[in-house]
Design a protein around this motif. Structure first.
Motif, PDB file in Angstrom:
ATOM      1  N   MET A   1      -1.766  19.732   9.700  1.00  0.00           N
ATOM      2  CA  MET A   1      -1.818  18.247   9.936  1.00  0.00           C
ATOM      3  C   MET A   1      -1.481  18.121   7.971  1.00  0.00           C
ATOM      4  O   MET A   1      -1.097  16.829   8.096  1.00  0.00           O
ATOM      5  N   ILE A   2      -2.454  18.386   6.804  1.00  0.00           N
ATOM      6  CA  ILE A   2      -1.965  18.464   5.689  1.00  0.00           C
ATOM      7  C   ILE A   2      -0.476  17.651   5.149  1.00  0.00           C
ATOM      8  O   ILE A   2       0.129  16.940   4.518  1.00  0.00           O
ATOM      9  N   ARG A   3       0.134  18.586   5.660  1.00  0.00           N
ATOM     10  CA  ARG A   3       1.347  19.242   5.526  1.00  0.00           C
ATOM     11  C   ARG A   3       2.290  18.310   5.750  1.00  0.00           C
ATOM     12  O   ARG A   3       3.313  17.384   5.336  1.00  0.00           O
ATOM     13  N   THR A   4       2.079  17.756   7.428  1.00  0.00           N
ATOM     14  CA  THR A   4       2.740  16.696   7.959  1.00  0.00           C
ATOM     15  C   THR A   4       2.721  15.540   7.286  1.00  0.00           C
ATOM     16  O   THR A   4       4.303  14.791   7.517  1.00  0.00           O
ATOM     17  N   VAL A   5       1.203  14.603   6.973  1.00  0.00           N
ATOM     18  CA  VAL A   5       1.379  13.752   5.903  1.00  0.00           C
ATOM     19  C   VAL A   5       2.063  13.899   4.931  1.00  0.00           C
ATOM     20  O   VAL A   5       2.320  12.953   4.943  1.00  0.00           O
ATOM     21  N   THR A   6       2.434  15.005   4.360  1.00  0.00           N
ATOM     22  CA  THR A   6       2.480  15.126   2.572  1.00  0.00           C
ATOM     23  C   THR A   6       3.637  15.273   2.948  1.00  0.00           C
ATOM     24  O   THR A   6       4.760  14.209   2.196  1.00  0.00           O
ATOM     25  N   ARG A   7       4.508  16.403   4.293  1.00  0.00           N
ATOM     26  CA  ARG A   7       6.014  15.543   4.388  1.00  0.00           C
ATOM     27  C   ARG A   7       6.635  13.661   4.268  1.00  0.00           C
ATOM     28  O   ARG A   7       7.285  13.603   3.816  1.00  0.00           O
ATOM     29  N   THR A   8       5.984  12.877   5.029  1.00  0.00           N
ATOM     30  CA  THR A   8       6.118  12.214   5.900  1.00  0.00           C
ATOM     31  C   THR A   8       5.711  10.925   4.698  1.00  0.00           C
ATOM     32  O   THR A   8       6.454  10.017   4.179  1.00  0.00           O
ATOM     33  N   VAL A   9       5.064  11.208   3.474  1.00  0.00           N
ATOM     34  CA  VAL A   9       4.823   9.647   2.453  1.00  0.00           C
ATOM     35  C   VAL A   9       5.532  11.247   1.662  1.00  0.00           C
ATOM     36  O   VAL A   9       6.024   9.645   0.859  1.00  0.00           O
ATOM     37  N   LEU A  10       6.363  11.636   1.526  1.00  0.00           N
ATOM     38  CA  LEU A  10       7.129  12.328   0.286  1.00  0.00           C
ATOM     39  C   LEU A  10       8.557  12.009   0.998  1.00  0.00           C
ATOM     40  O   LEU A  10       9.369  11.080  -0.290  1.00  0.00           O
ATOM     41  N   ALA A  11       8.673  11.997   2.318  1.00  0.00           N
ATOM     42  CA  ALA A  11       9.871  11.283   2.377  1.00  0.00           C
ATOM     43  C   ALA A  11      10.027   9.004   3.108  1.00  0.00           C
ATOM     44  O   ALA A  11      11.342   8.815   2.584  1.00  0.00           O
ATOM     45  N   VAL A  12       8.957   8.855   2.844  1.00  0.00           N
ATOM     46  CA  VAL A  12       8.679   6.977   2.146  1.00  0.00           C
ATOM     47  C   VAL A  12       9.301   7.099   0.610  1.00  0.00           C
ATOM     48  O   VAL A  12      10.527   6.573   0.613  1.00  0.00           O
ATOM     49  N   ILE A  13       9.044   7.991   0.046  1.00  0.00           N
ATOM     50  CA  ILE A  13       8.737   7.741  -1.042  1.00  0.00           C
ATOM     51  C   ILE A  13      10.471   7.564  -1.379  1.00  0.00           C
ATOM     52  O   ILE A  13      11.039   6.825  -1.796  1.00  0.00           O
ATOM     53  N   TYR A  14      10.800   9.250  -0.819  1.00  0.00           N
ATOM     54  CA  TYR A  14      12.178   9.212  -1.478  1.00  0.00           C
ATOM     55  C   TYR A  14      13.305   8.105  -0.446  1.00  0.00           C
ATOM     56  O   TYR A  14      14.042   8.323  -1.307  1.00  0.00           O
ATOM     57  N   ALA A  15      12.796   7.335   0.139  1.00  0.00           N
ATOM     58  CA  ALA A  15      13.508   6.365   1.083  1.00  0.00           C
ATOM     59  C   ALA A  15      13.897   5.332   0.412  1.00  0.00           C
ATOM     60  O   ALA A  15      14.704   4.881   0.398  1.00  0.00           O
ATOM     61  N   ILE A  16      12.079   4.948   0.406  1.00  0.00           N
ATOM     62  CA  ILE A  16      12.571   3.507  -0.654  1.00  0.00           C
ATOM     63  C   ILE A  16      12.958   3.388  -2.308  1.00  0.00           C
ATOM     64  O   ILE A  16      14.126   3.490  -2.395  1.00  0.00           O
TER      65      ILE A  16
END
Length: 134
Positions: A1-16
């Motif tokens: 779960m933590i890895r999924t949230v981290t992956r999503t947050v990181l993806a949002v930051i990279y997308a921005i």
């Protein structure tokens, strides 16, 4: 779960960041080292790389693709480190020290963490959280 949230947050930051590289490149062009050939193209394509990496990191269909995206983003973060170092040097040379040491020192320390975070969030490594084998 933590890895999924981290992956999503990181993806949002990279997308921005990718979006900004493409649609507002001036700040990135200012910190691009002088030895970089075709800086406009490099900044544009780094934005594309961030967007593609972010999409690959959060896609749910292929672990292999997710890992490839994580490795790509980690390599990307390694390759843009010279721009961060250049930004640090340019700011420190200014009379007002630009953003100052309070920004640049943590930013330099954060770069290896960002590299590791992409690899961990993408499932390339479990270190240091997986148990040691005997």
């Amino acid at each position: 779960m933590i890895r999924t949230v981290t992956r999503t947050v990181l993806a949002v930051i990279y997308a921005i960041a990718g979006y900004l590289h493409i649609y507002a490149p001036d700040a990135f062009l200012k910190i691009t080292p002088a030895w970089v050939m075709w800086p406009d193209a490099v900044v544009f394509w780094t934005g594309v790389a961030e967007l593609v990496g972010a999409a690959g990191l959060v896609q749910p269909w292929s672990l292999r693709l997710r890992r490839a995206a994580a490795i790509g983003l980690a390599l990307y973060a390694l390759c843009v480190w010279p721009a961060n170092i250049n930004h640090f040097a340019m700011d420190m040379a200014r009379a007002d020290s630009g953003l100052g040491l309070g920004y640049h020192v943590p930013r330099m320390i954060a770069q290896p963490v960002i590299i590791w975070l992409a690899l961990w969030a993408g499932g390339v490594t479990g270190w240091p959280f997986r148990p040691r084998s005997r």
